[in-house]
Design an enzyme around this catalytic site. Structure first.
Site, PDB file in Angstrom:
ATOM      1  N   HIS A 157       0.750  -1.402   0.342  1.00 30.71           N
ATOM      2  CA  HIS A 157       0.307   0.204   0.261  1.00 30.71           C
ATOM      3  C   HIS A 157       0.778   1.333   0.020  1.00 30.71           C
ATOM      4  O   HIS A 157       0.202   2.087   0.683  1.00 30.71           O
ATOM      5  CB  HIS A 157      -0.901   0.291   1.131  1.00 30.71           C
ATOM      6  CG  HIS A 157      -1.774  -1.209   1.302  1.00 30.71           C
ATOM      7  ND1 HIS A 157      -2.809  -1.005   0.610  1.00 30.71           N
ATOM      8  CD2 HIS A 157      -0.686  -2.157   2.650  1.00 30.71           C
ATOM      9  CE1 HIS A 157      -3.319  -2.488   1.222  1.00 30.71           C
ATOM     10  NE2 HIS A 157      -2.382  -3.049   2.178  1.00 30.71           N
ATOM     11  N   SER A 278      15.759  20.542 -16.080  1.00 37.53           N
ATOM     12  CA  SER A 278      14.698  21.362 -16.386  1.00 37.53           C
ATOM     13  C   SER A 278      15.689  22.597 -17.492  1.00 37.53           C
ATOM     14  O   SER A 278      16.411  23.137 -16.640  1.00 37.53           O
ATOM     15  CB  SER A 278      14.254  21.576 -15.040  1.00 37.53           C
ATOM     16  OG  SER A 278      13.620  22.590 -14.987  1.00 37.53           O
ATOM     17  N   LYS A 284      17.294  20.337 -10.893  1.00 37.65           N
ATOM     18  CA  LYS A 284      16.029  19.587 -10.918  1.00 37.65           C
ATOM     19  C   LYS A 284      17.659  18.046 -12.137  1.00 37.65           C
ATOM     20  O   LYS A 284      18.048  18.601 -12.724  1.00 37.65           O
ATOM     21  CB  LYS A 284      15.363  19.497 -12.453  1.00 37.65           C
ATOM     22  CG  LYS A 284      14.217  20.593 -11.238  1.00 37.65           C
ATOM     23  CD  LYS A 284      13.813  19.807  -9.970  1.00 37.65           C
ATOM     24  CE  LYS A 284      12.730  18.911 -10.582  1.00 37.65           C
ATOM     25  NZ  LYS A 284      11.589  19.172 -10.959  1.00 37.65           N
ATOM     26  N   GLU A 291      10.699   7.403 -16.584  1.00 39.48           N
ATOM     27  CA  GLU A 291       8.879   7.777 -17.052  1.00 39.48           C
ATOM     28  C   GLU A 291       9.037   7.574 -18.520  1.00 39.48           C
ATOM     29  O   GLU A 291       7.428   7.043 -18.671  1.00 39.48           O
ATOM     30  CB  GLU A 291       9.729   9.997 -16.732  1.00 39.48           C
ATOM     31  CG  GLU A 291       9.439   9.947 -15.710  1.00 39.48           C
ATOM     32  CD  GLU A 291       9.495  11.322 -15.329  1.00 39.48           C
ATOM     33  OE1 GLU A 291       9.464  11.872 -13.574  1.00 39.48           O
ATOM     34  OE2 GLU A 291       9.815  11.716 -15.847  1.00 39.48           O
TER      35      GLU A 291
END
Ligand code: ARG
Length: 455
Positions: A157, A278, A284, A291
Site C-alpha cells: 500500500h 529542467s 533538477k 518516465e
C-alpha cells in the site's frame, strides 16, 4: 502500375490511392518479401510452371534486388509510389528481367504472401527481442549481486511494511522478465507455421510441396487450412499481448525506481547518462528514461486493443481491414525494444544510497511483526500478540520513538512476558535473517537465488 489494372476502366482517385496504399508502412517487409519470393520461385519451378533456368534467373534478380535496396533508406522504397511492398518487389523484378518477372506470381496471392512475410518478420524481430530481454535479465542479476545486502524498506500500500534487500527487489523483476521470455518464446513457437501455398483463400491450384516450402523458409511446419492461413493474425495479437505484459513489468519497475529516486525516498541515484535537467530549475535531475518507459506502455496497450478490435467480427477469409495490423505491431516492437534497452542501461548505472535506504528501513515500525513473533515464541497466540503490538505501536508513536527505544518496563505494560532478550529480535539484521526460507529476503537466500539464476 497497380497489380490489378485489367478489371478497371476508370482511374482510382488520388485520395483512394493515399488511403489504400500500405507501402509507407509495409516497406519494412522488403527483405521478407524477397526471401519469400525466392522460395516461391523454387516452388513453382518444382511443379514445372517455370524452367530451371527461369528459376535461376528470377532468383539471381531477386538476390540482386536484396543487395540494391536494403532497408536502410525507407524513403528510397516509399518514394517509388507502389501500392504495397509486394507490388514494389514485383515491379522491380519486372524491370530487371522483363516478362519472366510476370510469371512469379503464378499460384500465389498477396494474401498468403503478406501472411508469410509478416510471420517471417515476427520471427526475426522476436528473436532480437528475446536477446534484449536476456540482456536486461543479466543486467538485473548483476544489480542484485552488487546490492545483495543493501537494506531498504519493503512496501505494501506504499506504506513501509518490512525491510527487504535491494537484491531481493531486483530478483522480483528477474522473475517477471523470465515469464516474459517464456511468453514470447511460446508466441513465437505458435507463429512458426508457413501460410505460403494457401493462395488467395482456397489453397494454390498447383501441387506444391508445402512442407518443403515451409522448411525452405525456415518455418517449423506449414499451416494446415488455407482459409485460416490467410486470415489468421493471432501472431500479431500474441506479440502485442506478450509486449503489453512485459511493458507492464517494465512500467512497474520504472515506477518503483522513480519513487526510490525521489527526493522523499532518495534510496538510489541514477546515472547522469539517463537523466535530464529542467530548463528553468537548475537543481533538477529528472528520471526521464524511466518516465518514458512508463509512458510508452500506454501506446503498446493501445496497439493491442487496436488489433483485437480490428480482428473482431471479421468474416473469413482475408479482408482489407487486416492491412491495419502492421502499423501497431511495428510500433509495439519498436517501443518494447527501445524500452528494454533503456531499462538495461538505467540499471547498469544505478547506485543504491545505502545509508538513506537503511535509515528508511528502520523507520515506520517495520519491525512490529518481529515483536509479535517474539511474543508468539513466548507462548502468546498470534492474534493476541498482533493486538498487543498494535497497542505498543500506538504508544511508541505517542513517544515519537521506535519500538526498540522503549524500555523493558514500558514494554511490560503491554505484555509481562517481555524481557531484555527482546532487543536482538528487533534489529534490522534479525528482521532480514529470519526470512531464511525459499523465496525469502534473507541475504543468503538472495545470494543462493542469484547463484541459481546464473547457473
Ligand atoms: N497490403 C495488403 C495488406 O497488407 C496486402 C494484401 C492485399 N491483398 C488483397 N487482396 N488486396 O494486407
Amino acid at each position: 502500375m497497380a497489380l490489378w489494372g485489367g478489371r478497371f476502366q476508370g482511374e482510382t482517385s488520388a485520395l483512394f490511392k493515399l488511403f489504400n496504399d500500405s507501402l509507407p508502412v509495409d516497406y519494412r517487409l522488403f527483405e521478407q518479401d524477397v526471401v519469400g519470393s525466392i522460395a516461391w520461385a523454387d516452388a513453382i519451378a518444382s511443379v514445372g510452371i517455370i524452367t530451371a533456368q527461369e528459376c535461376t534467373d528470377l532468383k539471381a534478380a531477386l538476390n540482386e534486388l536484396l543487395l540494391e535496396v536494403g532497408n536502410d533508406d525507407p524513403q528510397a522504397i516509399i518514394s517509388n509510389g507502389a501500392e504495397d511492398i509486394h507490388s514494389f518487389v514485383e515491379q522491380k523484378l519486372i524491370a530487371k528481367v522483363g516478362d519472366l518477372g510476370k510469371k512469379l506470381h503464378t499460384g500465389r496471392s498477396r494474401n498468403d504472401q503478406v501472411a508469410t512475410d509478416l510471420k517471417l518478420w515476427c520471427k526475426k524481430e522476436g528473436a532480437a527481442l528475446l536477446a534484449r530481454l536476456g540482456t536486461l535479465h543479466a543486467e538485473l542479476i548483476d544489480l542484485a549481486e552488487r546490492e545483495v545486502d543493501a537494506v531498504m524498506p519493503g512496501y505494501t500500500h506504499l506504506q513501509r511494511a518490512q525491510p527487504v534487500t535491494f537484491g531481493h527487489w531486483a530478483l522480483a523483476y528477474v522473475e517477471m522478465y523470465e515469464r516474459d521470455i517464456s511468453r514470447l518464446q511460446d508466441a513465437l513457437s505458435r507463429a512458426d507455421s508457413c501460410p505460403l501455398g494457401s493462395g488467395a483463400l482456397a489453397g494454390t491450384a498447383y501441387p506444391i510441396d508445402r512442407h518443403a516450402l515451409a522448411s525452405a523458409l525456415n518455418f517449423a511446419r506449414p499451416t494446415l487450412n488455407s482459409l485460416d492461413s490467410v486470415s489468421d493474425r493471432d501472431h500479431v495479437v500474441e506479440l502485442c499481448s506478450a509486449a503489453s505484459i512485459s511493458m507492464m513489468h517494465l512500467s512497474r519497475m520504472a515506477e518503483d525506481l522513480i519513487f526510490f529516486n525521489s527526493g522523499e525516498a532518495n534510496f538510489i541515484s541514477l546515472a547522469d547518462e539517463v537523466t535530464s535537467g529542467s530548463s528553468l530549475m537548475p537543481q533538477k535531475k529528472n528520471p526521464d528514461a524511466l518516465e518514458l518507459i512508463r509512458g510508452k506502455t500506454g501506446r503498446v496497450y493501445g496497439s493491442l486493443m487496436g488489433i483485437l478490435t480490428t480482428m473482431k467480427a471479421l468474416p473469413l477469409a482475408y479482408n482489407k481491414d487486416m492491412q491495419e495490423d502492421k502499423e501497431g505491431l511495428f510500433d509495439v516492437v519498436d517501443s518494447w525494444a527501445i524500452c528494454l534497452d533503456m531499462a538495461a542501461l538505467v540499471l547498469s548505472g544505478l547506485k543504491v544510497n545505502r545509508p538513506q535506504a537503511l535509515v528508511a528501513a528502520q523507520q515506520g515500525y517495520a519491525n512490529a511483526t518481529e515483536l509479535a513473533d517474539y511474543l508468539v515464541a513466548k507462548g502468546m497466540p498470534f492474534r493476541e500478540a498482533h493486538h498487543v503490538v498494535g497497542e505498543v505501536v500506538v504508544f511508541a508513536i505517542s513517544q515519537q520513538k521506535p519500538i526498540e527505544d522503549l524500555t523493558v518496563a514500558e514494554l511490560q505494560k503491554f505484555a509481562k512476558v517481555i524481557s531484555d532478550d527482546v532487543y536482538p529480535n528487533l534489529t534490522i539484521e534479525a528482521c532480514l535473517e529470519k526470512r531464511d526460507v525459499l523465496g525469502g529476503t534473507a541475504v543468503n537466500q538472495v545470494a543462493a537465488a542469484i547463484a541459481a539464476k546464473k547457473a
